[in-house]
Design an enzyme around this catalytic site. Structure first.
Site, PDB file in Angstrom:
ATOM      1  N   TYR A  20       0.840  -1.191   0.000  1.00 57.88           N
ATOM      2  CA  TYR A  20       0.000   0.000   0.000  1.00 57.88           C
ATOM      3  C   TYR A  20       0.876   1.242   0.000  1.00 57.88           C
ATOM      4  CZ  TYR A  20      -3.608  -3.112   1.950  1.00 57.88           C
ATOM      5  OH  TYR A  20      -4.493  -4.133   2.166  1.00 57.88           O
ATOM      6  N   HIS A  66      -6.583   0.887  -0.219  1.00 54.61           N
ATOM      7  CA  HIS A  66      -6.431  -0.338  -1.003  1.00 54.61           C
ATOM      8  C   HIS A  66      -4.995  -0.465  -1.498  1.00 54.61           C
ATOM      9  CE1 HIS A  66     -10.734  -1.031  -0.983  1.00 54.61           C
ATOM     10  NE2 HIS A  66     -10.885   0.252  -1.248  1.00 54.61           N
ATOM     11  N   LYS A  95      -5.010  -5.261  -9.002  1.00 54.36           N
ATOM     12  CA  LYS A  95      -3.700  -4.926  -8.462  1.00 54.36           C
ATOM     13  C   LYS A  95      -2.648  -5.227  -9.519  1.00 54.36           C
ATOM     14  CE  LYS A  95      -5.257  -5.924  -3.801  1.00 54.36           C
ATOM     15  NZ  LYS A  95      -6.105  -4.767  -3.850  1.00 54.36           N
TER      16      LYS A  95
END
Length: 170
Positions: free
Chosen positions: A110, A116, A147
């Site tokens: 992060y 997130h 991601k």
């Protein structure tokens, strides 16, 4: 932090019930996992914070030093040393680093104060082989959870190189 916060070894983690630990480490810096009134840290987090002098780990009235924690971690995971190198590198750069076991990777990373994570990190030794299927599977999972997949390659000198792997559809 002036005086190290005391943590206690419990299996493959350490914990503290001290409010100072919860406020300074969990709330302010994103370390560990809070369960009830206990802050649990992984062995990698504990080794990192011990090396920085922020915590001290006790097991049966004996203080475990950084080298003791590294040896303990290595006895449970043969890749503990390279995972630690990557963890330390990312933390020293100001990122929050959490486990990504549920995503099939080593770490979720992060940006500071982000809700997130942006990246999933898979840690490898420079001479370690990774099959195309392994790379594809990890990239697909990362893409599915929005991601970026990153391979962190650690060489024999302990230097880390990061490679971003993208899933592209034509």
């Amino acid at each position: 932090m002036k005086k190290p916060i005391e943590f206690y070894l419990s299996g493959d983690r350490v914990y503290s019930t001290r409010e100072k630990a919860i406020n300074q480490l969990y709330n302010n810096r994103g370390y560990g996992e809070l369960k009830g009134d206990k802050l649990f840290l992984s062995l990698i987090e504990a080794a990192y914070l011990t090396e920085k002098g922020w915590i001290k780990v006790v097991d049966k009235d004996k203080e475990l030093k950084f080298d003791d924690l590294m040896k303990l971690g290595k006895s449970r995971d043969e890749d503990f040393d390279i995972k630690y190198i990557v963890y330390k590198d990312l933390r020293d750069r100001g990122y929050i680093v959490k486990s990504a076991l549920k995503f099939g990777s080593h770490y979720r990373v992060y940006r500071k104060d982000a809700e997130h994570s942006d990246w999933l990190i898979w840690v490898l030794r420079e001479n370690q082989r990774l099959s195309p299927n392994d790379i594809t599977a990890r990239a697909r999972v990362a893409h599915g959870v929005r991601k970026n997949m990153v391979l962190a390659i650690v060489d024999e000198d302990g230097d880390v190189v990061y490679y971003k792997v993208e899933w592209i559809k034509f």
